[in-house]
Design an enzyme around this catalytic site. Structure first.
Site, PDB file in Angstrom:
ATOM      1  CD  GLU A   1      -3.738  -5.807   2.685  1.00 12.70           C
ATOM      2  OE1 GLU A   1      -5.025  -5.308   3.229  1.00 12.70           O
ATOM      3  OE2 GLU A   1      -2.927  -5.400   2.693  1.00 12.70           O
TER       4      GLU A   1
ATOM      5  CD  GLU B   1      -3.164  -1.702   2.334  1.00 14.67           C
ATOM      6  OE1 GLU B   1      -3.789  -1.860   2.186  1.00 14.67           O
ATOM      7  OE2 GLU B   1      -2.723  -0.513   3.726  1.00 14.67           O
TER       8      GLU B   1
END
Length: 673
Positions: free
Chosen positions: A312, A154
């Protein structure tokens, strides 16, 4: 086909999670792997936050635990997406180099103790991140379990903007490459205003906290610089992995969800082989499923239509929202298959086993605190079995839509700078509203970057594109010339690439295309609304404009722009038209306008049916698959035929999709459009 020409990381649709075995005693690992097999797990991401475990002191490595878990996973037929661990540098690195910690706009330097606690411009993190990436690639690049590389985690999630002196120097270097000299920069930024003129690049700082509004051009360029710095970091890590292991694909997990826009993902996508995304629902949003669809379509647009991986999402509650609501029974399956319907060839979660300690211990996992004897784990296993039955879908593509919705990260940055006409205008509001109207109407849409090829689209929607690519007006004109319909909204085409207003009347970039000329923005008071002559309701925004070369379809009947045009259309030979909407319509009025534009283009729903039934088609060489997802509490009819791969029964036209249920019909025939 995917840009990656090698084998997909798994047979069928990848299924799994982030796996963090270092959080647990080693005797738990065998149970983990046994439960993974029971659930149908085929791929896990490993080592994302393990740098301190792998390298407890500089140059001293402990690989024994990773060797053992990789071997165990391989013995059980589970593939591994192995991460470079730069998301969480070890404590010893922070203590040795505190200058690598980021600094906020107020000059406050953060400390270690969380994750992503580094300045992206720091040569220290770049050196050590590429070093550990090389060590991992050389040791594990040919391990039979390793199927893919996962660069960091991320990127820019928590450290997206740093204002330290290292960043300041890097920003100046970036500006020196963007501008031929400081005079060109002064012109671009309009520094003659408020006496901000620079005589050398060395005088320039990041837009740190100052007495009042910072220079908008400086702010916009700092956004670009910061995004480019993360692009460069990704490129550096990926280059090492490709040098050592060219046989393995490289990914990194995007965050195309909600309001995150720290990176321009159109710039990172050429650097990776398989696009991956993380997505978490806004738990309190009753139409969170619509935001999910919008985000998934954006990911597919960034990926150029290629299959991608949902790296995710959550089995149930997350831990970081104000109210972390648990998902309802069946929602795990429904959310997951929504992503698959819109192009995902992998469905992974954070995380495998719910943490016992740490900041995310109340974030749900595939194995919850209650253990495998739980309804949640049974839902996980049911999803795994369902994805197994959908294996044939992998490699197919979402059918190309006839409608395109344009978005642009740089326009997003620019549109939300300070000192704009109203704080009530948010970049994503209208794109989401238009996408939601299409979703409710059952009409397929491709959400694509504003730089995308528009050939083949019969409708192109251009919402709040404040800063538009220089050639976009010509490309939209070409759509109209071949008979297509283009809808441009308020606050589009207002400025050039430096955030300088295009003079001569709004919207400067699109005046000729639209045949209108705006003289003044006239936003509404907080909570205000206006009525239009066609019965529509406008919110937030109006404009005082003239329709010099366009038909007025609706006027304002009240408010600050009463009597003036609200909706116009400039029709070209051949039936194409350019529409302009100068207010934000409420939900019902937006739906009515979208229906009107679609009718003009001859675009119909994918499958005629009731609202609340989301329908998407994927097509491949061997056939096509129709996904039908019911977001209501009522059984709904689906006018299609095929074998349902979810329930295992034949579906006849008009048969029902159960309330909150999903069907995936194998149609068997590729639909030509």
């Amino acid at each position: 086909m995917s840009r990656w020409t090698g084998p997909w990381p798994t047979d069928g649709i990848a299924f799994g999670a982030d796996y963090n075995p270092e959080q647990w005693p080693e005797e738990v690992w065998a149970d983990d792997v046994a439960l993974m097999r029971e659930a149908g797990v085929t791929l896990v991401s490993l080592g994302i936050f393990s740098w301190g475990q792998l390298e407890p002191a500089e140059g001293q490595f402990d690989f024994g635990w990773l060797d053992r878990i990789l071997d165990l996973l391989h013995e059980s037929g589970i593939r591994v997406d192995l991460a470079t661990p730069s998301a969480a540098p070890p404590v010893w690195l922070h203590l040795a180099h505190p200058e690598m910690l980021p600094v906020d706009a107020d000059g406050l330097r953060f400390t270690h103790g969380s994750r992503e606690s580094w300045c992206v411009s720091s040569p220290v993190i770049r050196e050590h991140a590429t070093r550990i990436a090389r060590v991992l690639a050389e040791r594990y690049g040919h391990h039979p379990a390793v199927a893919m590389w996962h660069v960091s985690n991320e990127l820019a999630c928590h450290n997206g903007r740093c204002y330290c002196d290292v960043s300041a120097a890097a920003f100046r270097d970036w500006l020196g490459k963007e501008y031929p000299d400081v005079d060109a920069l002064n012109l671009a930024w309009g520094t003659a205003f408020w006496g901000q003129r620079y005589s050398s690049f060395e005088q320039i700082l990041p837009p740190r906290r100052t007495t009042t509004i910072p220079n908008p051009g400086q702010r916009l360029d700092f956004e670009r610089f910061s995004s480019d710095a993360f692009v460069a970091h990704l490129e550096a890590e990926a280059a090492v992995l490709r040098e050592v292991t060219p046989h393995l694909p490289v990914t990194t997990n995007y965050m195309v969800m909600g309001d995150f826009h720290q990176i321009d993902y159109t710039q990172t996508t050429p650097l990776i082989d398989i696009v991956s995304n993380d997505h978490y629902l806004a738990a309190e949003d009753p139409r969170g499923w619509a935001e999910l669809a919008f985000s998934a379509d954006r990911v597919r647009g960034v990926a150029g239509g290629d299959p991608w991986v949902l790296m995710e999402h959550s089995t149930s509650a997350v831990n970081w929202q104000p109210r972390n609501l648990a998902k309802q029974p069946g929602q795990l399956l429904r959310n997951s298959l929504q992503h698959v319907a819109r192009g995902a060839d992998g469905v992974l979660f954070f995380q495998w086993r719910q943490s016992r300690a740490g900041a995310e211990k109340y974030h749900s996992g595939m194995v919850p605190h209650a253990g495998a004897d739980s309804e949640l784990f049974r839902e996980v296993a049911h999803l795994g079995a369902t994805l197994g039955r959908l294996a044939e879908v992998r490699g197919s593509l979402v059918e190309k839509a006839r409608v395109a919705l344009l978005w642009d990260t740089q326009a997003w940055w620019a549109s939300e700078l300070e000192a704009h006409p109203t704080v009530d205008l948010h970049y994503l509001d209208l794109p989401r509203a238009l996408h939601g109207a299409l979703l409710d109407a059952g009409v397929a849409v491709d959400v694509v970057p504003a730089t995308a090829d528009l050939d083949g689209y019969d409708v192109v929607l251009v919402p709040t594109l404040y800063l538009a690519p220089a050639d976009l007006s010509d490309r939209l004109s070409a759509v109209v010339a071949r008979g297509g319909q283009v809808l441009v909204s308020y606050f589009s085409g207002i400025v050039d690439e430096h955030d300088r207003v295009l003079l001569g009347g709004y919207p400067g970039a699109f005046r000729d295309l639209l045949g209108v000329r705006g003289e003044e923005f006239a936003p509404l008071r907080e909570g205000g609304s206006v009525r239009l002559s066609d019965g529509s309701t406008g919110l937030v925004w109006t404009e005082r404009l003239t329709a010099d070369d366009a038909e007025v379809l609706a006027t304002y009947t009240d408010g600050p722009s009463a009597g003036g045009p609200a909706l116009t259309r400039r029709t070209a030979d051949g039936g194409g038209a350019a529409w302009y909407l100068s207010t934000r319509l409420d939900t019902a009025s937006t739906a009515a306008l979208v229906e009107r534009v679609l009718e003009a283009a001859g675009v119909s729903p994918l499958v005629a049916g009731p609202g609340g039934l989301e329908v998407v088609r994927r097509v491949g060489e061997s056939g096509s698959w129709l996904f039908a997802i019911n977001h209501t509490d009522t059984d709904l009819p689906l006018q299609a035929t095929g074998d349902d791969l979810v329930g295992g029964a034949a579906h006849a036209a008009g048969d029902l999709v159960p309330a909150r249920g999903v069907k995936v019909l194998r149609e068997g025939v590729v639909i030509e459009r």
